[in-house]
Enzyme design. Structure first.
Site, PDB file in Angstrom:
ATOM      1  N   SER A 163     -10.963  39.489  42.786  1.00  0.00           N
ATOM      2  CA  SER A 163      -9.826  40.406  42.943  1.00  0.00           C
ATOM      3  C   SER A 163      -9.645  40.764  44.418  1.00  0.00           C
ATOM      4  CB  SER A 163     -10.033  41.634  42.053  1.00  0.00           C
ATOM      5  OG  SER A 163      -8.852  42.387  41.927  1.00  0.00           O
ATOM      6  N   ASP A 192      -4.937  38.164  32.163  1.00  0.00           N
ATOM      7  CA  ASP A 192      -5.239  39.191  33.157  1.00  0.00           C
ATOM      8  C   ASP A 192      -4.043  40.136  33.265  1.00  0.00           C
ATOM      9  OD1 ASP A 192      -5.609  40.579  35.656  1.00  0.00           O
ATOM     10  OD2 ASP A 192      -6.972  38.984  36.288  1.00  0.00           O
ATOM     11  N   HIS A 230      -9.410  40.149  33.373  1.00  0.00           N
ATOM     12  CA  HIS A 230      -9.816  40.436  34.759  1.00  0.00           C
ATOM     13  C   HIS A 230     -11.275  40.884  34.868  1.00  0.00           C
ATOM     14  CE1 HIS A 230      -8.412  41.066  38.886  1.00  0.00           C
ATOM     15  NE2 HIS A 230      -9.050  42.228  38.933  1.00  0.00           N
TER      16      HIS A 230
END
Length: 281
Positions: free
Chosen positions: A150, A226, A259
């Site tokens: 991320s 995600d 995620h």
């Protein structure tokens, strides 16, 4: 520079350790984690993978949740996980205590705006100060790779693209690929770097890849479930930028994954093997 060992646990024949030290670059005390595989006790120097975590994380998230130590032990690979921002009572934070800016959200750049510029220099910390510390105190060679998730995936891509010759391989999970064009990046960059958007391109993987003098192959995994895929991560932007620049990119859109660290732990072995091949581990 002194290191204070604050915890130590044996894992897959090696050792997971956490250390506190004074960072001159960040002007505060910092904590980082290191996994030393069993080969570290056999003499010689081992290659190092630097892992950069995402928003709200510390050094602990990856080490505890990713399931990376078994494969790292097999490969003879040291893993180093720094914190995600400077810390301490003198380090400024977001006035609203938002989770996507300030403490835990350093974005792996060098801030130029006050009050952030004094402490928020995570790029120099990750690329220069921390490796120097690791290579001075552990059986670590100067063969380095970098990866992250991320915000940390953004950091890994940017560190590699900005510093040709520094790393032998790079990969990312769910990276923020185009921060100048997403809410997380725009919020952070406007505060850390100011409103001149031409300066933002220096910290954006999609902008940097167009002028990269080194074309390290990029391995990126992204889950198709995600929640941040369309609004924040935008892997298609990286794909397009890499195609236009002729930069090798393997982008794997993994069906059904989100995620979380469930996603990371499902594919971390692929990434460790990717880095081990480049590092000669």
């Amino acid at each position: 520079m002194n290191l204070e060992n604050i915890s130590c646990q044996k894992s897959f024949g090696g050792w997971h350790k956490r250390y506190r030290h004074r960072s001159e670059v960040l002007d505060c005390d910092m904590v980082f984690a290191v996994y030393l595989p069993p080969q570290a006790e056999q003499g010689g120097q081992l290659p190092v993978l630097y892992w950069l975590s995402g928003l709200t994380c510390t050094d602990e998230n990856f080490m505890q949740k990713a399931g990376a130590m078994r494969m790292a032990a097999e490969l003879g690979l040291i893993i180093v996980a720094p914190d995600t921002s400077p810390r301490g009572p003198d380090v400024p934070d977001d006035a609203d205590k938002a989770w996507d800016f300030g403490l835990g959200a350093g974005f792996y750049l060098n801030a130029t705006q006050e009050p952030w510029a004094r402490h928020y220099r995570m790029h120099d910390y990750v690329v220069q100060e921390l490796p120097s510390l690791v290579e001075a105190h552990f059986p670590a060679s100067d063969k380095r790779s970098i990866s992250g998730h991320s915000m940390g995936g953004h950091g890994a891509l940017v560190c590699a693209l900005r510093n040709p010759g520094r790393y032998l391989s790079v990969s990312a999970f769910s990276p923020i690929t185009h921060p100048i064009d997403c809410p997380w990046g725009q919020k952070a960059f406007s505060h850390y770097l100011g409103e001149d958007r031409s300066k933002w391109k220096e910290w954006d993987a999609c902008a940097l890849i167009a002028e990269a003098s080194e074309k390290l192959p990029l391995l990126v995994d992204q889950g198709d479930r995600d929640d941040f895929l369309a609004s924040q991560l935008k892997p298609e932007a990286l794909q397009q930028a890499a195609k236009q620049a002729g930069h090798p990119l393997t982008l794997r859109l993994q069906p059904g994954y989100d995620h979380s660290y469930f996603f990371i732990s499902s594919f971390i072995d692929d990434h460790l093997q990717h880095h081990a091949r480049a590092l000669g581990a």
